[in-house]
Write a protein that holds these residues in place. Structure first.
Motif, short mmCIF file in Angstrom:
data_model
loop_
_atom_site.label_atom_id
_atom_site.label_comp_id
_atom_site.label_asym_id
_atom_site.label_seq_id
_atom_site.Cartn_x
_atom_site.Cartn_y
_atom_site.Cartn_z
N UNK A 1 0.83 -1.20 0.00
CA UNK A 1 0.00 0.00 0.00
C UNK A 1 0.86 1.25 0.00
N UNK A 2 1.80 1.34 0.97
CA UNK A 2 2.66 2.52 1.04
C UNK A 2 3.73 2.52 -0.04
N UNK A 3 3.96 1.33 -0.66
CA UNK A 3 5.00 1.16 -1.68
C UNK A 3 6.38 1.48 -1.13
N UNK A 4 6.56 1.18 0.14
CA UNK A 4 7.84 1.39 0.81
C UNK A 4 8.16 0.13 1.61
N UNK A 5 9.26 0.19 2.36
CA UNK A 5 9.58 -0.94 3.22
C UNK A 5 8.49 -1.11 4.27
N UNK A 6 8.32 -2.32 4.82
CA UNK A 6 7.30 -2.52 5.85
C UNK A 6 7.68 -1.81 7.14
N UNK A 7 6.80 -1.86 8.13
CA UNK A 7 7.10 -1.24 9.42
C UNK A 7 8.34 -1.88 10.04
N UNK A 8 8.39 -3.21 10.03
CA UNK A 8 9.56 -3.92 10.53
C UNK A 8 9.49 -5.37 10.08
N UNK A 9 10.61 -6.04 10.21
CA UNK A 9 10.69 -7.48 9.97
C UNK A 9 11.04 -8.14 11.29
N UNK A 10 10.23 -9.11 11.68
CA UNK A 10 10.45 -9.81 12.94
C UNK A 10 11.02 -11.19 12.67
N UNK A 11 12.10 -11.53 13.38
CA UNK A 11 12.75 -12.83 13.22
C UNK A 11 12.55 -13.63 14.49
N UNK A 12 12.01 -14.85 14.33
CA UNK A 12 11.81 -15.75 15.46
C UNK A 12 12.71 -16.97 15.32
N UNK A 13 13.18 -17.46 16.41
CA UNK A 13 13.96 -18.70 16.44
C UNK A 13 13.23 -19.67 17.35
N UNK A 14 12.76 -20.79 16.76
CA UNK A 14 11.98 -21.79 17.48
C UNK A 14 10.78 -21.17 18.21
N UNK A 15 10.11 -20.26 17.51
CA UNK A 15 8.89 -19.68 18.04
C UNK A 15 9.09 -18.55 19.03
N UNK A 16 10.32 -18.17 19.30
CA UNK A 16 10.62 -17.09 20.24
C UNK A 16 11.21 -15.90 19.48
N UNK A 17 10.80 -14.68 19.88
CA UNK A 17 11.35 -13.49 19.25
C UNK A 17 12.87 -13.48 19.37
N UNK A 18 13.52 -13.25 18.23
CA UNK A 18 14.98 -13.22 18.22
C UNK A 18 15.51 -11.82 17.90
N UNK A 19 14.97 -11.22 16.85
CA UNK A 19 15.43 -9.88 16.50
C UNK A 19 14.36 -9.16 15.68
N UNK A 20 14.30 -7.84 15.88
CA UNK A 20 13.39 -6.98 15.15
C UNK A 20 14.22 -6.07 14.24
N UNK A 21 13.94 -6.11 12.94
CA UNK A 21 14.70 -5.32 11.96
C UNK A 21 13.83 -4.15 11.49
N UNK A 22 14.32 -2.94 11.72
CA UNK A 22 13.58 -1.74 11.32
C UNK A 22 14.34 -0.88 10.31
N UNK A 23 15.64 -1.14 10.16
CA UNK A 23 16.44 -0.41 9.17
C UNK A 23 16.68 -1.32 7.98
N UNK A 24 16.41 -0.80 6.78
CA UNK A 24 16.47 -1.62 5.58
C UNK A 24 17.58 -1.15 4.64
N UNK A 25 18.12 -2.09 3.89
CA UNK A 25 19.25 -1.83 3.00
C UNK A 25 18.78 -1.62 1.57
#
Length: 364
Positions: A293-317
């Protein structure tokens, strides 16, 4: 072919309240799965996941249309998934809708039998000529995914007319098309407003009646005016999976045009890089994501390891290569990458990394 892959199971369980309503079995002749396998360079597990995710994405768009038009599924009577194939979308609609209200129509007898016997829905045979389709029922909602993107001009008009007749007063017909921005490189749109080529992914249907079709909005609106005069038809650019245009035709001749629906399909993206970095004792995972919709990067990317939050990515390359894919609005700054220490993965052979792109419109 039964989907036993745990990643697919986890995906469905995480996204659907009653995932047991979704049939896992995919027919061995399903061209949509075959195409997904080709697109994933032979990654069968990834193709299974893409197959289910695409069907679920269509359901999520349909939910928003139903909310806009009817206020909720409880206000919708009979529903028809037309040209349903082997049920990639039908099986997802069945999650939300009782079996006695859901019908599917298909021209391929094998697909029709699979829809009836395995997916578990009511079926209506379809034919190459709309005149031959025998259907006395009327529907509140008709969905046509990726059929009109394959029909030559004459069949485009005749099938649209036939389906419009099947709508109840106040009903809605949603159908998808390829717009001119998706034309193959070097192709030009003529003044007639359509390009048809006898080429498709189908191994069953005659390419002269089921090929590849690209159209302008002017062409679509003229056909609607000719075959369903007085009925509003709203174009939602890239509203079907962020790729095809979605048109919504409403059955209310002579009434005021409805307000425009605000459809948010959420972000899209791919994990396209995986590397074991022995020097740094880590696994590098990378990809890209875009909010459709915004035609931009999403709000953030969330990475889970075995169902647990591992890292939140908000800066994009920067990912300039993404701009060269078919949908032209993808930005350059949409890439992400993460390194996960190798010992965290090798200690547990069943370790699972889940990557979700999150935007205002949803999760992918």
């Amino acid at each position: 072919m039964l989907l036993t892959d745990e990643l697919v199971e986890r995906f469905l369980r995480s996204r659907l309240e009653h995932d047991d309503r979704v049939v896992r079995e995919i027919h061995h002749q399903d061209d949509m799965l075959r195409y997904a396998i080709i697109q994933s360079s032979g990654d069968v597990c990834g193709a299974h996941l893409d197959y289910m995710a695409t069907g679920l994405g269509a359901l999520e768009t349909l939910r928003q249309l139903v909310s806009w038009r009817f206020g909720g599924w409880e206000n919708v009577g009979l529903i028809l998934d037309f040209a349903a194939g082997f049920g990639r979308v039908t099986r997802m609609i069945r999650h939300d809708v009782p079996d006695d209200r859901l019908w599917a129509s298909e021209i391929d007898p094998s697909a029709l039998q699979f829809l009836r016997d395995t997916v578990g829905v009511n079926t209506i045979p379809s034919f190459a000529d709309p005149v031959d389709m025998d259907c006395s029922r009327r529907f509140d909602l008709i969905l046509v995914s990726s059929l009109f993107s394959h029909l030559p001009a004459a069949l485009f008009a005749s099938w649209l007319q036939r389906l419009a007749v099947l709508l109840n007063p106040g009903g809605m017909l949603a159908f998808s098309v390829h717009d001119e921005s998706l034309l193959p490189a070097g192709a030009k749109m003529p003044r007639a407003g359509f390009v048809f080529r006898p080429i498709s992914e189908s191994r069953v249907l005659d390419a002269e009646i089921y090929g590849s079709m690209w159209v302008t909005e002017k062409f679509v609106q003229k056909v609607v005016k000719d075959v369903a005069p007085g009925r509003p038809c709203i174009r939602l650019s890239h509203g079907h999976g962020g790729y095809q245009d979605l048109y919504v035709l409403c059955e209310e001749p002579g009434g005021d045009p409805p307000s425009r629906p605000q459809i948010d399909p959420g972000p899209e993206g791919f994990v396209d890089h995986f590397e074991v970095d022995l020097k740094n004792d880590s696994v590098i995972i990378g990809g890209w994501s875009v909010d459709r919709v915004t035609r931009d990067a999403p709000s953030f990317v969330n990475v889970e390891l075995n169902g647990q939050d591992y890292r939140k990515i908000e800066d994009f390359d920067n990912r300039p290569d993404v701009r060269h894919t078919k949908v032209p609005y993808r930005p350059e700054k949409c890439g992400f990458g993460i390194g996960i220490p190798l010992p965290l993965l090798t200690r547990d052979p069943s370790a699972t990394v889940t990557i979700e792109a999150v935007s205002a419109g949803g999760v992918r």
